[in-house]
Design a protein around this motif. Sequence first.
Motif, PDB file in Angstrom:
ATOM      1  N   VAL A   6       0.819  -1.037   0.053  1.00  0.00           N
ATOM      2  CA  VAL A   6      -0.101   0.073  -0.096  1.00  0.00           C
ATOM      3  C   VAL A   6       0.873   1.284  -0.173  1.00  0.00           C
ATOM      4  O   VAL A   6       0.512   2.301  -0.540  1.00  0.00           O
ATOM      5  N   ILE A   7       2.274   1.030   0.435  1.00  0.00           N
ATOM      6  CA  ILE A   7       3.104   2.439   0.523  1.00  0.00           C
ATOM      7  C   ILE A   7       3.265   2.633  -0.864  1.00  0.00           C
ATOM      8  O   ILE A   7       3.479   3.819  -1.404  1.00  0.00           O
ATOM      9  N   SER A   8       3.752   1.667  -1.727  1.00  0.00           N
ATOM     10  CA  SER A   8       3.968   1.735  -3.016  1.00  0.00           C
ATOM     11  C   SER A   8       2.738   2.257  -3.842  1.00  0.00           C
ATOM     12  O   SER A   8       3.085   2.974  -4.567  1.00  0.00           O
ATOM     13  N   ALA A   9       1.610   1.537  -3.513  1.00  0.00           N
ATOM     14  CA  ALA A   9       0.510   2.111  -4.377  1.00  0.00           C
ATOM     15  C   ALA A   9       0.366   3.811  -4.121  1.00  0.00           C
ATOM     16  O   ALA A   9      -0.277   4.317  -4.729  1.00  0.00           O
ATOM     17  N   ALA A  10       0.855   4.316  -2.516  1.00  0.00           N
ATOM     18  CA  ALA A  10       0.534   5.521  -2.515  1.00  0.00           C
ATOM     19  C   ALA A  10       1.483   6.619  -3.311  1.00  0.00           C
ATOM     20  O   ALA A  10       1.084   7.618  -3.659  1.00  0.00           O
ATOM     21  N   TYR A 190       2.254  11.811   3.963  1.00  0.00           N
ATOM     22  CA  TYR A 190       1.382  11.067   4.296  1.00  0.00           C
ATOM     23  C   TYR A 190       1.369   9.832   4.543  1.00  0.00           C
ATOM     24  O   TYR A 190       0.834   8.929   5.231  1.00  0.00           O
ATOM     25  N   ASN A 191       2.449   9.267   3.635  1.00  0.00           N
ATOM     26  CA  ASN A 191       2.896   7.864   3.824  1.00  0.00           C
ATOM     27  C   ASN A 191       3.148   7.423   5.169  1.00  0.00           C
ATOM     28  O   ASN A 191       3.382   6.224   5.666  1.00  0.00           O
ATOM     29  N   ILE A 278      -6.552   7.766   7.791  1.00  0.00           N
ATOM     30  CA  ILE A 278      -5.587   7.313   8.739  1.00  0.00           C
ATOM     31  C   ILE A 278      -4.955   8.425   9.512  1.00  0.00           C
ATOM     32  O   ILE A 278      -4.800   8.473  10.458  1.00  0.00           O
ATOM     33  N   THR A 279      -4.622   9.175   8.600  1.00  0.00           N
ATOM     34  CA  THR A 279      -3.922  10.766   9.268  1.00  0.00           C
ATOM     35  C   THR A 279      -4.969  11.379  10.288  1.00  0.00           C
ATOM     36  O   THR A 279      -4.580  11.614  11.443  1.00  0.00           O
TER      37      THR A 279
END
Length: 378
Positions: A6-10, A190-191, A278-279
Amino acid sequence: MLFWSVISAAFIGPGTVTTCSLAGASYGTSLLWALTFSILATIVLQETAARLTLASGKNLGEIMLLRHGSGGIWICRLLAFGVILGCAAYEAGNLLGAVAGLKLIAEPPSWILSIAIGIAAYFVLAIRNISILTRLLGLIVFILGFAFILVSIQAFQDPSRIVVNSLVPNFPENSALVITGLIGTTIVPYNLFLGSGIGQGQSVGEMRQGIILAVLIGGLISMSILLAGTLISGDFSFQNAARVLGQSLGPSGEILYAVGLFGAGFTSVVTAPFAAAITAKSLLSVSPIQTTYVWKSVLCFGVIFGLLQIKPIPVILAAQVANGLLLPFVTWQLFRCVNDTNILPEKFINSKVQNIFLILIFLVTLFLGGNSIFRALI
């Protein structure tokens, strides 16, 4: 690995496709080193944020509030506003990028595609199980990555030169803004809140393995996009890129580029509202219902501007300023928190080598932040 993808997707969105393709088309493989630095910096920052959460049982926002006391409430609110503003501003660009990918291989009206992508993203975001959601996004990342890797194979004419340019810094004339873009499109503030918010329940070893593999794969995809860009001639646009790749590789090249661009856009359409939610939960301690309102608002913002076929320029400029201030500030906060023995047990405190890396990243993000603010102001 799927969970942490999901980090890469972001960070792999239409902006990444544009910047990496432009870098390849304009400077060949000479700027690959900037992506290498970005990948290593992202791994260090994401691992630090997730380790804080696993060691303390609190997410990054809660830890910051704990360190700053009652006065930290306003800091957390300003941070939350900046991150959510950035997610909302770039959501329109994410949606338009996904539409552009589909338009390369089909000709339905853009407004129909915008609504369809918005509805699809809504149903994906409605999945309440974070584990399922992150793995689904991870699968989409692998699909778009496979497409770009196949396209970039044609650029592997001189592997030794690619290796050298991936490791040795090079500054071609007039490349400063592109270098800044390559680093800035990979390291996003934001990641860090996203990674901190989803990592609870894993062991430190599992977390490290997942983050390293997922970010390395994301970095490989970014490098593949840059290599594919070296095949592009003339002015860069999605249409021109697809046309040139179609000429080089046959019809499959154009289709693969379209699939990759759509996948990058769609994953970012989903992850921007997800990261905003999430933030908000991390920094503002909002209820689950209020968290739902956050991601729905960000998604609606993007769909509305997508339907209007315009990007929210003033908001994007404001977001650039906000992100320019946020990135070095959050990096410095991470450095302070991960060396605080009142928060973490001794075995989770940073080593000297880790601190050197964090300080170096802080200095680079400080430069990127200042450059981002300068570009927004002019």
